[in-house]
Design a protein around this motif. Sequence first.
Motif, PDB file in Angstrom:
ATOM      1  N   HIS A  30       0.802  -1.383   0.099  1.00  0.00           N
ATOM      2  CA  HIS A  30      -0.013  -0.023  -0.117  1.00  0.00           C
ATOM      3  C   HIS A  30       0.897   1.092   0.036  1.00  0.00           C
ATOM      4  O   HIS A  30       1.862   1.356   1.087  1.00  0.00           O
ATOM      5  N   LEU A  31       0.604   2.048  -0.993  1.00  0.00           N
ATOM      6  CA  LEU A  31       1.368   3.502  -1.104  1.00  0.00           C
ATOM      7  C   LEU A  31       0.585   4.448  -0.825  1.00  0.00           C
ATOM      8  O   LEU A  31      -0.347   4.952  -1.413  1.00  0.00           O
ATOM      9  N   ILE A  32       1.099   5.559   0.248  1.00  0.00           N
ATOM     10  CA  ILE A  32       0.239   6.767   0.370  1.00  0.00           C
ATOM     11  C   ILE A  32       0.835   7.705  -0.078  1.00  0.00           C
ATOM     12  O   ILE A  32       2.014   7.915   0.216  1.00  0.00           O
ATOM     13  N   ARG A  33       0.056   8.656  -0.825  1.00  0.00           N
ATOM     14  CA  ARG A  33       0.592   9.937  -1.424  1.00  0.00           C
ATOM     15  C   ARG A  33       0.832  10.842  -0.447  1.00  0.00           C
ATOM     16  O   ARG A  33       0.267  10.963   0.524  1.00  0.00           O
ATOM     17  N   PRO A  34       1.799  11.942  -0.869  1.00  0.00           N
ATOM     18  CA  PRO A  34       2.587  11.881  -2.067  1.00  0.00           C
ATOM     19  C   PRO A  34       3.642  11.207  -1.947  1.00  0.00           C
ATOM     20  O   PRO A  34       4.237  10.808  -0.905  1.00  0.00           O
ATOM     21  N   LEU A  35       3.955  10.636  -3.337  1.00  0.00           N
ATOM     22  CA  LEU A  35       5.063   9.757  -3.571  1.00  0.00           C
ATOM     23  C   LEU A  35       6.116  10.741  -4.022  1.00  0.00           C
ATOM     24  O   LEU A  35       6.160  11.518  -4.726  1.00  0.00           O
ATOM     25  N   GLY A  36       7.620  10.227  -3.712  1.00  0.00           N
ATOM     26  CA  GLY A  36       8.609  11.099  -4.025  1.00  0.00           C
ATOM     27  C   GLY A  36       9.257  10.873  -5.689  1.00  0.00           C
ATOM     28  O   GLY A  36      10.077  11.010  -5.934  1.00  0.00           O
ATOM     29  N   PHE A  37       8.131   9.887  -6.308  1.00  0.00           N
ATOM     30  CA  PHE A  37       8.553   9.471  -7.607  1.00  0.00           C
ATOM     31  C   PHE A  37       7.303   9.071  -8.419  1.00  0.00           C
ATOM     32  O   PHE A  37       6.171   9.215  -7.754  1.00  0.00           O
ATOM     33  N   GLU A  38       7.470   8.684  -9.794  1.00  0.00           N
ATOM     34  CA  GLU A  38       6.328   8.487 -10.505  1.00  0.00           C
ATOM     35  C   GLU A  38       6.225   6.927 -10.675  1.00  0.00           C
ATOM     36  O   GLU A  38       7.048   6.485 -10.364  1.00  0.00           O
ATOM     37  N   GLN A  54       3.950  -8.951 -11.119  1.00  0.00           N
ATOM     38  CA  GLN A  54       3.278  -9.913 -10.046  1.00  0.00           C
ATOM     39  C   GLN A  54       3.114  -9.365  -8.730  1.00  0.00           C
ATOM     40  O   GLN A  54       2.592  -9.784  -7.790  1.00  0.00           O
ATOM     41  N   LEU A  55       3.302  -8.039  -8.824  1.00  0.00           N
ATOM     42  CA  LEU A  55       3.139  -7.242  -7.464  1.00  0.00           C
ATOM     43  C   LEU A  55       1.589  -6.670  -7.179  1.00  0.00           C
ATOM     44  O   LEU A  55       0.898  -6.209  -8.079  1.00  0.00           O
ATOM     45  N   GLN A  56       1.187  -6.946  -6.015  1.00  0.00           N
ATOM     46  CA  GLN A  56      -0.151  -6.469  -5.746  1.00  0.00           C
ATOM     47  C   GLN A  56      -0.145  -5.396  -4.695  1.00  0.00           C
ATOM     48  O   GLN A  56       0.457  -5.356  -3.968  1.00  0.00           O
ATOM     49  N   TYR A  57      -0.755  -4.132  -5.374  1.00  0.00           N
ATOM     50  CA  TYR A  57      -0.545  -3.053  -4.666  1.00  0.00           C
ATOM     51  C   TYR A  57      -1.575  -2.062  -5.018  1.00  0.00           C
ATOM     52  O   TYR A  57      -2.236  -2.192  -6.010  1.00  0.00           O
ATOM     53  N   LYS A  58      -1.490  -0.911  -4.162  1.00  0.00           N
ATOM     54  CA  LYS A  58      -2.651   0.065  -4.324  1.00  0.00           C
ATOM     55  C   LYS A  58      -2.187   1.403  -3.956  1.00  0.00           C
ATOM     56  O   LYS A  58      -1.339   1.571  -2.768  1.00  0.00           O
ATOM     57  N   VAL A  59      -2.573   2.459  -4.519  1.00  0.00           N
ATOM     58  CA  VAL A  59      -2.191   3.700  -4.064  1.00  0.00           C
ATOM     59  C   VAL A  59      -3.302   4.560  -3.364  1.00  0.00           C
ATOM     60  O   VAL A  59      -4.447   4.332  -4.045  1.00  0.00           O
ATOM     61  N   PHE A  66      -6.633   5.589   3.116  1.00  0.00           N
ATOM     62  CA  PHE A  66      -5.984   3.863   3.628  1.00  0.00           C
ATOM     63  C   PHE A  66      -6.928   3.516   4.414  1.00  0.00           C
ATOM     64  O   PHE A  66      -7.299   2.252   4.795  1.00  0.00           O
ATOM     65  N   GLN A  67      -7.022   4.139   5.626  1.00  0.00           N
ATOM     66  CA  GLN A  67      -7.602   3.364   6.780  1.00  0.00           C
ATOM     67  C   GLN A  67      -9.023   3.127   6.593  1.00  0.00           C
ATOM     68  O   GLN A  67      -9.569   2.221   7.061  1.00  0.00           O
ATOM     69  N   MET A  68      -9.998   3.925   5.938  1.00  0.00           N
ATOM     70  CA  MET A  68     -11.146   3.828   5.704  1.00  0.00           C
ATOM     71  C   MET A  68     -11.435   2.484   4.846  1.00  0.00           C
ATOM     72  O   MET A  68     -12.339   1.743   4.696  1.00  0.00           O
ATOM     73  N   GLN A  69     -10.411   2.181   3.874  1.00  0.00           N
ATOM     74  CA  GLN A  69     -10.522   1.014   3.140  1.00  0.00           C
ATOM     75  C   GLN A  69      -9.785  -0.312   3.543  1.00  0.00           C
ATOM     76  O   GLN A  69      -9.778  -1.345   2.762  1.00  0.00           O
ATOM     77  N   ASN A  70      -9.208  -0.191   4.711  1.00  0.00           N
ATOM     78  CA  ASN A  70      -8.489  -1.578   5.076  1.00  0.00           C
ATOM     79  C   ASN A  70      -8.588  -1.630   6.815  1.00  0.00           C
ATOM     80  O   ASN A  70      -8.092  -0.660   7.545  1.00  0.00           O
ATOM     81  N   GLN A  71      -9.198  -2.685   7.135  1.00  0.00           N
ATOM     82  CA  GLN A  71      -9.400  -3.305   8.480  1.00  0.00           C
ATOM     83  C   GLN A  71      -8.288  -4.273   8.770  1.00  0.00           C
ATOM     84  O   GLN A  71      -8.013  -5.232   7.973  1.00  0.00           O
ATOM     85  N   GLY A  72      -7.744  -4.229   9.887  1.00  0.00           N
ATOM     86  CA  GLY A  72      -6.770  -5.269  10.326  1.00  0.00           C
ATOM     87  C   GLY A  72      -5.972  -4.606  11.569  1.00  0.00           C
ATOM     88  O   GLY A  72      -6.351  -3.645  12.149  1.00  0.00           O
ATOM     89  N   ASP A  73      -4.876  -5.567  11.885  1.00  0.00           N
ATOM     90  CA  ASP A  73      -4.002  -4.977  12.978  1.00  0.00           C
ATOM     91  C   ASP A  73      -3.032  -4.299  12.429  1.00  0.00           C
ATOM     92  O   ASP A  73      -2.266  -4.463  11.590  1.00  0.00           O
TER      93      ASP A  73
END
Length: 170
Positions: A30-38, A54-59, A66-73
């Motif tokens: 999981h990547l949270i903006r702003p990012l220092g690159f494209e 093969q990478l599973q990722y979301k920005v 991020f918190q609103m979309q992801n529940q867990g520890d």
Amino acid sequence: MIHIVLYQPEIPQNTGNIMRTCVATGSFLHLIRPLGFEIDDAHLRRSGVNYIDQLQYKVYDSFDDFQMQNQGDYYYFTRYGHKPHTSFDYSDSSRDIYLIFGKESTGIPKEILQKDLNHCMRIPMTSNVRALNLSNCVAICVYEVLRQQDYGTLLFEEPHKGKDYLEREE
């Protein structure tokens, strides 16, 4: 599932190394903006990401998003934490575990950390350095989770040369 969360990462090479670690361990990034690159093939390939397909990722646009979309520890890695990363029980592989790391220059904002002080931790080290490299920290921590989960479905043998590669004479 193990989730690696990078809060506003700045250095593409670190993120590239972390992406490779995510593919190697079956972790979700999981990547949270702003990012220092494209985030595009050219920049990522230059950062050493040979397995981007093969990478599973979301920005995300923000930590709140991020918190609103992801529940867990949630576990926060900060040089200001008082507990070592090994002091937590990650053994329940049915739970979503989020390992959250801050940007290279300033880390995770204090206002985020203060909301969950019991889950703030650090990797023990001497007083001679402020912090370890971000990609090294991610690898150390994700493999601690995997160790506690007996490495899940990871391979213990190299799949391409064969189980007996070292024993074979060529």
